[in-house]
Design an enzyme around this catalytic site. Structure first.
Site, short mmCIF file in Angstrom:
data_model
loop_
_atom_site.label_atom_id
_atom_site.label_comp_id
_atom_site.label_asym_id
_atom_site.label_seq_id
_atom_site.Cartn_x
_atom_site.Cartn_y
_atom_site.Cartn_z
CG ASP A 139 6.12 -0.15 0.71
OD1 ASP A 139 6.23 0.28 1.87
OD2 ASP A 139 5.07 -0.10 0.05
CG ASP B 173 0.96 -0.92 6.40
OD1 ASP B 173 0.69 -1.90 7.11
OD2 ASP B 173 0.53 0.22 6.62
CG ASP C 87 7.00 0.83 5.80
OD1 ASP C 87 6.28 1.46 6.58
OD2 ASP C 87 6.64 0.46 4.66
#
Lengths: 174, 174
Positions: free
Chosen positions: A132, A8, A6
């Site tokens: 996240d 961000d 990922d």
């Protein structure tokens, strides 16, 4: 092994950018720490808690985000042993697309365009997913690694990594 | 069932745009027909056969492409029975990203951002992939449907669909 990573809060740090912009516009303290389980919008007055959505839709928001500590070197090392893909749910934010690609090309120039995916649902066929946000793990059949961020600190259902060294400890073959 | 649908030469028609631009700049005939197995650059003089690469990298190229006949209605019908994803290998062309998303939002507004994927390698976890390029089928474990385009007319190794009605005949449950 194929690894999806990922962007961000895993490679790039939008939280500090949010705090800077809230500070500029509303005087929110620059040393704001997010409480466990909280998002940035839980820490600002109610009348401006949707403002993050305006910020994120502005051209340029994603272009100059700080790089998460240790991520560049770690991704390079993972790439020596595995097939690494960058998988970002960027499609919700039309104005983020060029910024995110330019940011990747600046900080991770060793990642080919073949290995970059901007999507909504992360329906990627990989063995490991580092993210996240647990919503991206729901239909995922591989090994999810939850990358620690303030908003996910109360979640206990997933294998967790707190930083990039821990990712390397788990995924590099010595 | 999850279905991945390619954009160029499946939903959108870049070939006619190429011919228009070659006509404008070099007088290539507007009624040019591509021979079976050929790409556009096989049909223009050698000294300008890389020009398509300049065209494709220009902002705006992908914004106003014609829609392939029958595709809008067909995708709508598929969506009633299946989970439809648009999967385009757009990442090679940085300047195509916004244009492609804007084009989709104009002509296929019923496709959510959650169901749009811009990538390089098409490592998507779907049951059916509709594409005109067989390179995207190489590691694909589902059912590939080769959407007919001049450049792939000589290929015989894959299940083929010549138009959107044939896609519906194969994938709609009556």
């Amino acid at each position: 092994m194929k690894i999806a990573i990922d962007m961000d809060e895993v490679l790039a740090d939008p939280i500090h950018k949010f705090i800077e912009l809230y500070n500029r516009d509303y005087g929110i303290p620059l040393d704001l720490k997010l409480d466990a389980g909280n998002e940035i919008y839980h820490h600002v007055p109610e009348q401006i808690n949707n403002k993050w959505f305006d910020y994120i839709n502005e051209k340029g928001f994603f272009r100059n985000l700080p790089v998460i500590e240790g991520s560049v070197e770690a991704v390079k090392k993972l790439q020596e042993q595995h097939e690494v893909y960058i998988v970002s749910a960027a499609m919700e934010f039309r104005n983020s697309l060029e910024d995110k690609l330019d940011w990747l090309n600046e900080h991770f120039p060793f990642i080919s365009w073949r290995n970059i995916i901007f999507c909504g649902d992360k329906i990627v066929n990989v063995d490991v997913m580092i993210d996240d946000r647990i919503k991206n793990f729901i239909d995922f059949k591989g090994r999810p690694l939850l990358f620690t961020s303030p908003h996910n600190l109360l979640i206990t259902d997933y294998e967790r990594v707190d930083n990039w060294q821990q990712v390397l400890d788990k995924l590099l073959v010595h």
